[in-house]
Design a protein around this motif. Structure first.
Motif, mmCIF file in Angstrom:
data_model
loop_
_atom_site.group_PDB
_atom_site.id
_atom_site.type_symbol
_atom_site.label_atom_id
_atom_site.label_comp_id
_atom_site.label_asym_id
_atom_site.label_seq_id
_atom_site.Cartn_x
_atom_site.Cartn_y
_atom_site.Cartn_z
ATOM 1 N N PHE A 104 6.101 -13.949 -8.312
ATOM 2 C CA PHE A 104 5.789 -13.202 -7.097
ATOM 3 C C PHE A 104 4.300 -12.879 -7.094
ATOM 4 C CE2 PHE A 104 6.430 -8.946 -4.792
ATOM 5 C CZ PHE A 104 6.524 -9.552 -3.551
ATOM 6 N N ARG A 116 2.018 -11.914 0.583
ATOM 7 C CA ARG A 116 2.967 -12.053 -0.526
ATOM 8 C C ARG A 116 3.567 -13.451 -0.536
ATOM 9 N NH1 ARG A 116 6.537 -6.676 0.830
ATOM 10 N NH2 ARG A 116 4.843 -5.160 0.670
ATOM 11 N N LEU A 118 6.488 -15.924 -2.796
ATOM 12 C CA LEU A 118 7.551 -15.901 -3.794
ATOM 13 C C LEU A 118 7.945 -17.332 -4.108
ATOM 14 C CD1 LEU A 118 9.633 -13.779 -5.134
ATOM 15 C CD2 LEU A 118 11.201 -14.648 -3.421
ATOM 16 N N ARG A 128 6.170 -17.940 1.699
ATOM 17 C CA ARG A 128 5.382 -16.765 2.032
ATOM 18 C C ARG A 128 6.318 -15.704 2.552
ATOM 19 N NH1 ARG A 128 -0.353 -16.274 4.804
ATOM 20 N NH2 ARG A 128 0.129 -14.080 5.054
ATOM 21 N N ILE A 129 6.075 -14.484 2.135
ATOM 22 C CA ILE A 129 6.982 -13.409 2.546
ATOM 23 C C ILE A 129 6.213 -12.392 3.364
ATOM 24 C CG2 ILE A 129 8.440 -11.547 1.688
ATOM 25 C CD1 ILE A 129 9.292 -13.196 -0.507
ATOM 26 N N ALA A 130 6.760 -12.063 4.494
ATOM 27 C CA ALA A 130 6.087 -11.095 5.356
ATOM 28 C C ALA A 130 6.178 -9.713 4.715
ATOM 29 C CB ALA A 130 6.748 -11.081 6.721
ATOM 30 N N THR B 123 6.961 -18.255 7.239
ATOM 31 C CA THR B 123 6.956 -17.005 6.491
ATOM 32 C C THR B 123 8.338 -16.382 6.540
ATOM 33 O OG1 THR B 123 4.657 -16.633 7.040
ATOM 34 C CG2 THR B 123 5.914 -14.721 6.329
ATOM 35 N N LEU B 124 8.839 -16.065 5.376
ATOM 36 C CA LEU B 124 10.141 -15.417 5.293
ATOM 37 C C LEU B 124 9.958 -13.936 5.558
ATOM 38 C CD1 LEU B 124 13.160 -15.727 4.329
ATOM 39 C CD2 LEU B 124 12.319 -14.864 2.157
#
Lengths: 276, 780
Positions: A104, A116, A118, A128-130, B123-124
């Motif tokens: 992460f 971010r 993961l 990519r994580i919002a 984007t998740l």
């Protein structure tokens, strides 16, 4: 998780820190306490910015009201681009076993949303994580992202409420009220800031009804390479009875971590010293 | 025993002031307990906290961080809810709800708080669905898309036609559902516009019922009392005596409630009905009044009339009291505490009433103005009184055409038994409110639009850690859910498998082909971990336990029918039998609790009823000192009960809690008339037989007609009085009270009628058998 928090006590360091943060504070006679804003700013630095970089093994125990326990074990590294400013975090998960090799990456910017990423090893995919909500839980624990990487002091209005001992330590009790009440889940927060180390020894979060919701306590504080570090932290949700204990071990500061570590490439192939 | 009772009457007549003062003092002593009154309207407490279902439900609540109680706020708008104004209201209302005391704010589920998992340009995103109110039409379209593409939302927080949304409001332990619902009403009242708001859920129904129950008792008990007072006055034309009769009921109510409170019991739904029951039982003392007037007319001497009256009616009055008390006392042997308390309470009150009948009432008689009695007694002439003549004719139907009467009765009984086989056992708390009431409407509307307001769980339990993470287990949960959703009462189900499928799809660029459980356990573990990185802790906690050895399937039901959950339990069992898996599948949740609770209370009452049937029969045998006469006296009672339950069966009215409670009452009361009738008949027959020389058949007929005209008048008066006061309850806004009213009115009328027509017919028909030893029978 949690990152890092420490305290820098070496004298040279402290002088630099103080100069950075609190010019008016320095001008005052030693007996007069700094303003509440300065206290929070110092606590912020002491907790979230000690050293230039750091690495620690973190073991989290998530304990439910029923006594059920979930464990998370991870290695966390942090590198500051600027004290009180931009930071990067890289986290490698050891446990639970089925998430081993998940990594992460967080790029933290003051004043705007983090970036971010993961890595999900089961499907060999980096996503990519919002990061729209900094108040959301970190990995299902009682710590929020903000509890781990710090909340901008400018987001709240701070008032010194009193001075008192917590345990054997002299502390300032500061009340912080969010400037934008709609943006957070708490209505106010009380912090007990250690006069000697500037570390927050205890924090109480009250919900918007004014009822106590969560309590943070620094259960163990150690000096590591001269930086005061909270090596055992407890966050208890008094309303749900759920709590999370985070223990930091193998804490190292100023490792001169390579900037490459904090990249998407490292997510897929983290360096061996993190995965051990 | 007789001696003791009669000396009590003698004593009371001789020292009326002392007896009345003592009664009042005792009453005041019991009244001192009233300020300590505690109430408990939670049906949950019908079962002890240690009962299996409560222990299991608590465990499930703890394991999955669930709330016992949940209120559902439905917001509906004809033109749809997905527009800026309505969404603004949803957001504002949610925000205010979080500040309401008793609301578990962290787990309120609504557009602004529900976790959404989406993928936007690679984007998740795991975040609340609607962190702020959409500003543009495009924002609204985006919201619409997220809502309808996510199966976790459809039927849960948005209806398929987009006209209804819901806010799920979990309550902290111990919060009062009605108070929270009232606060919610205040909050929505501030909003203008054409939205409709519906507030539903078990805690609202339950706590509203609890609150209204006491209001109703406070309104209906006095009204029923007033009606009785008026009817009595019309019968006896004496205010003082009418009030005396009232006081009789009130005093025994105060004694029993005082005792209950003094012993530290809280007042439950059932025991709150005790005053009305006691008032009804007190009407039995009308037999004393009835006879007193006749005797006074014959003797013109008050004291002698009192003593003679007590001599004549003492035995039936005592035995009817005994039968009633026994009918309720058997409840003491049931397994459910509030049922025991209720039985003990009413049994005590009944005994108290009888003691008063032999002391307080005779004492009060001595204060009555002689002239008033004389005036009233004028009407009490069997040969003149029109009502007595009518009763004679009624008894004549049975006495002169016994065969026809019995055959007609048997046919009716057969029809009734057919009806009884149609009885549907069910209970539905929401249906305790009338169909036009806010609570019913809210429940109906929300259940029409969304998955359902009643929530049950199916908990899958494995012995092995991480068993739930196996793709096979998750697939099993999915197909079990699909199977349950084929039941018409099931509106929606969801489980951890739904989250896993959703994440799989979102991670694969929202490709619908990936809307399935992934292939490996690692993938499942990592998806769930990823989900927990950002979701609210409760999202996952609500559906899996910590070691991943238990999963919780949420089942939303469209009805509060106890039978609905029964259907779910059966469907789960069937499915598992057809598809074995090393998992235990156990029902839980409020819907399951309601099922168990209903079953237990209901069958407890049925068991009590059957026991009471036996006990009452035994009492009849003792009373008549004859098995045969007991059998005959039993007939009107059985008949009344058969007919009433036959009607219940045919009418489609469900056999629910209130009805099962009533069955016990009906026993103790319906047998009264038989005791009076047969007792007085035999007494009369004995007197006549000694004097007369006529044929025994004529003697029997004559005595029967006399019994119908004189004590029969008391029976009818009793029935009318009883029915009149309970008829008031038929106007109550809560259906159990309407049921109680209707049930008692018909029971009283029927059992009086049965006694007046059927007993003469049976006695005439069976005289050979009944009077084998000849007519020389004495009262002993």
């Amino acid at each position: 998780m949690v990152a890092v928090m420490t305290k820098a006590l070496p004298r040279a360091m402290a002088a630099g820190l103080l100069a950075l943060l609190a010019v008016p504070g320095l001008a005052r006679p030693a007996a007069a306490p700094p303003s509440a804003d300065e206290m929070i700013a110092r606590a912020h630095l002491a907790m979230f910015y000690p050293g230039e970089d750091m690495r620690a093994r973190v073991t989290m125990r998530l304990v439910s009201r029923a006594g059920g326990e979930r464990r998370r074990e991870l290695t966390m590294t942090r590198r500051d681009l600027q004290d009180g400013g931009e930071q990067r975090y890289f986290i490698y998960f050891h446990r639970p076993p089925d998430v081993r090799d998940m990594t992460f990456l967080v790029w933290k910017y003051p004043g705007r949303d983090d970036d971010r990423w993961l890595y999900v090893p089961a499907i060999k995919l980096v996503r990519r994580i919002a990061a729209s909500d900094r108040r959301s839980s970190f990995a299902g624990s009682d710590f929020s992202y903000e509890d781990i990487s710090g909340r901008e002091p400018e987001e709240d209005t701070h008032t010194l409420v009193r001075e008192e001992k917590t345990g054997a330590r002299d502390a300032y009790v500061v009340e912080s009220v969010p400037k934008d009440p709609g943006s957070v889940d708490f209505g106010r927060k009380l912090s007990w800031i250690d006069k000697a180390t500037w570390l927050p020894l205890k924090e109480e979060y009250y919900d918007r009804r004014g009822e106590l919701a969560r309590v943070f306590t620094a259960e163990e504080v150690k000096a590591v390479q001269g930086f005061w570090t909270v090596t055992k932290r407890l966050m208890k949700n008094v309303q749900t009875g759920h709590s999370t204990e985070a223990v930091l071990s193998d804490v190292r500061y100023n490792l001169k971590l390579a900037p490459d570590l904090f990249s998407e490439r490292a997510l897929r192939a983290p360096p061996a010293e993190l995965t051990r | 025993m007789n001696r003791l009772k009669f000396s009590l009457v003698d004593f009371s007549v001789r020292h009326p002031k002392l007896v009345v003062s003592l009664t009042i003092l005792l009453t005041l002593a019991f009244m001192t307990q009233f300020p300590r009154m505690r109430t408990d309207t939670n049906p949950k407490n019908m079962l002890p906290a240690t009962s299996d279902v409560r222990v299991w439900n608590d465990e499930v609540d703890r394991t999955f961080a669930l709330y016992e109680d949940m209120i559902v706020l439905g917001i509906a708008r004809e033109g749809g809810v997905l527009n800026r104004e309505t969404l603004g209201k949803v957001s504002r209302i949610t925000d205010q709800l979080l500040a309401v005391k008793g609301v578990a704010a962290r787990d309120v589920t609504s557009f602004p708080t529900i976790t959404n998992v989406t993928s936007e340009s690679g984007t998740l995103k795991v975040a609340p669905l609607m962190p702020e109110v959409p500003k543009t039409d495009r924002d609204i379209e985006t919201l619409r898309t997220s809502l309808f593409e996510n199966p976790l939302f459809v039927d849960r927080i948005i209806s398929r036609d987009a006209k209804t949304t819901a806010i799920y409001v979990p309550l902290e332990k111990g919060a009062n559902g009605k108070e929270v619902a009232d606060r919610i009403r205040e909050i929505v009242k501030k909003e203008k516009g054409d939205e409709n708001y519906y507030i539903a859920g078990d805690p609202v129904a339950r706590d509203t019922f609890g609150a209204e129950m006491f209001t109703l008792m406070a309104i209906f008990a006095p009204i029923a009392g007033m009606v009785m007072l008026v009817v009595r006055y019309l019968m006896f034309r004496d205010v003082f005596l009418s009030i005396t009769l009232m006081m009789d009921a009130m005093i025994s109510t105060i004694w029993s409630m005082g005792l209950l409170i003094g012993l530290g019991f809280p007042i439950h739904i059932m025991s709150s009905m005790a005053p009305v029951f006691l008032m009804a039982i007190a009407t039995d003392s009308i037999h004393i009044f009835n006879e007193f007037y006749f005797r006074y007319r014959e003797r013109k001497d008050k004291t002698a009339a009192i003593i003679e009256t007590m001599h004549a009616v003492g035995r039936p009055v005592r035995y009817t009291a005994l039968a009633t008390a026994a009918g309720f006392a058997v409840l003491l042997f049931m397994s459910i505490v509030p049922v025991q308390v209720f039985g003990g309470l009413v049994a005590f009150g009944t005994v108290a009433l009888r003691v008063l009948s032999f002391s307080f009432i005779p004492a009060m008689f001595t204060f009555v103005n002689d002239k008033n009695i004389e005036r009233a007694a004028q009407g009490e002439d069997v040969s003149l009184s029109r009502s007595s003549q009518f009763l004679k004719r009624l008894a004549g139907v049975g006495a002169y055409r016994p065969r026809t009467t019995v055959v007609a009765g048997l046919m009716l009984a057969v029809v009734a038994i057919v009806g009884i086989t149609q009885i549907v056992v069910n209970n539905n708390m929401v249906e305790w409110f009338k169909s036009g009431s806010d609570i019913r409407v809210a429940d109906t509307e929300i259940n029409k639009a969304l998955g359902g307001t009643s929530i049950g769980y199916v908990v899958a339990v494995s012995k092995d850690e991480d068993f739930i993470k196996h793709p096979d287990t998750l697939r099993y949960l999915v197909s079990l859910q699909r199977h349950l959703e084929t039941l018409p009462v099931v509106g929606k189900t969801f489980s951890v498998a739904d989250y896993v499928k959703r994440i799989n799809r979102v991670l694969h660029d929202d490709d619908p082909a990936f809307d399935v459980v992934p292939e490996t356990k690692e993938a499942v573990g990592q998806y769930l971990f990823l989900f927990s990185m950002s979701a609210k802790p409760s999202d996952l906690n609500n559906v899996v336990d910590y070691p991943f050895s238990r999963a919780n399937i949420w089942v939303q039901l469209k009805t509060w029918d106890a039978r609905a959950m029964e259907g779910v339990v059966r469907a789960v069992d069937d499915y598992q039998r057809a598809h074995p898996i090393p998992l235990e599948l156990k029902p839980a949740g409020i819907a399951y609790f309601n099922l168990v609770w209903n079953r237990e209370v209901l069958w407890d009452m049925v068991r009590g009823f059957l026991m009471a049937l036996v006990v009452v029969f035994v009492i009849l045998v003792f009373n008549f000192r004859s098995f045969k006469w007991a059998l005959v006296g039993y007939v009107p009672l059985l008949f009344t009960i058969l007919l009433i339950y036959g009607v219940v069966g045919f009418s489609g009215k469900r056999f629910d809690m209130p009805i099962s409670v009533l069955s016990c009452l009906s026993l103790g009361m319906a047998v009264d008339f038989s005791i009076h009738f047969i007792g007085r008949f035999k007494q009369k027959l004995g007197e006549s037989a000694v004097r007369g020389a006529r044929s025994s058949a004529d003697l029997i007929t004559e005595s029967l007609l006399w019994t119908a005209a004189r004590p029969g008048k008391g029976i009818v008066r009793n029935a009318v009085l009883f029915a009149a006061s309970f008829a008031v309850m038929m106007f109550a806004p809560l259906t159990p009270y309407v049921t109680v009213g209707a049930f008692i009115v018909s029971m009283m009328m029927l059992s009086a009628l049965m006694t007046m027509i059927y007993l003469p017919a049976l006695i005439v028909l069976l005289q050979g058998w009944l009077f084998k030893e000849g007519l020389q029978w004495s009262r002993s």
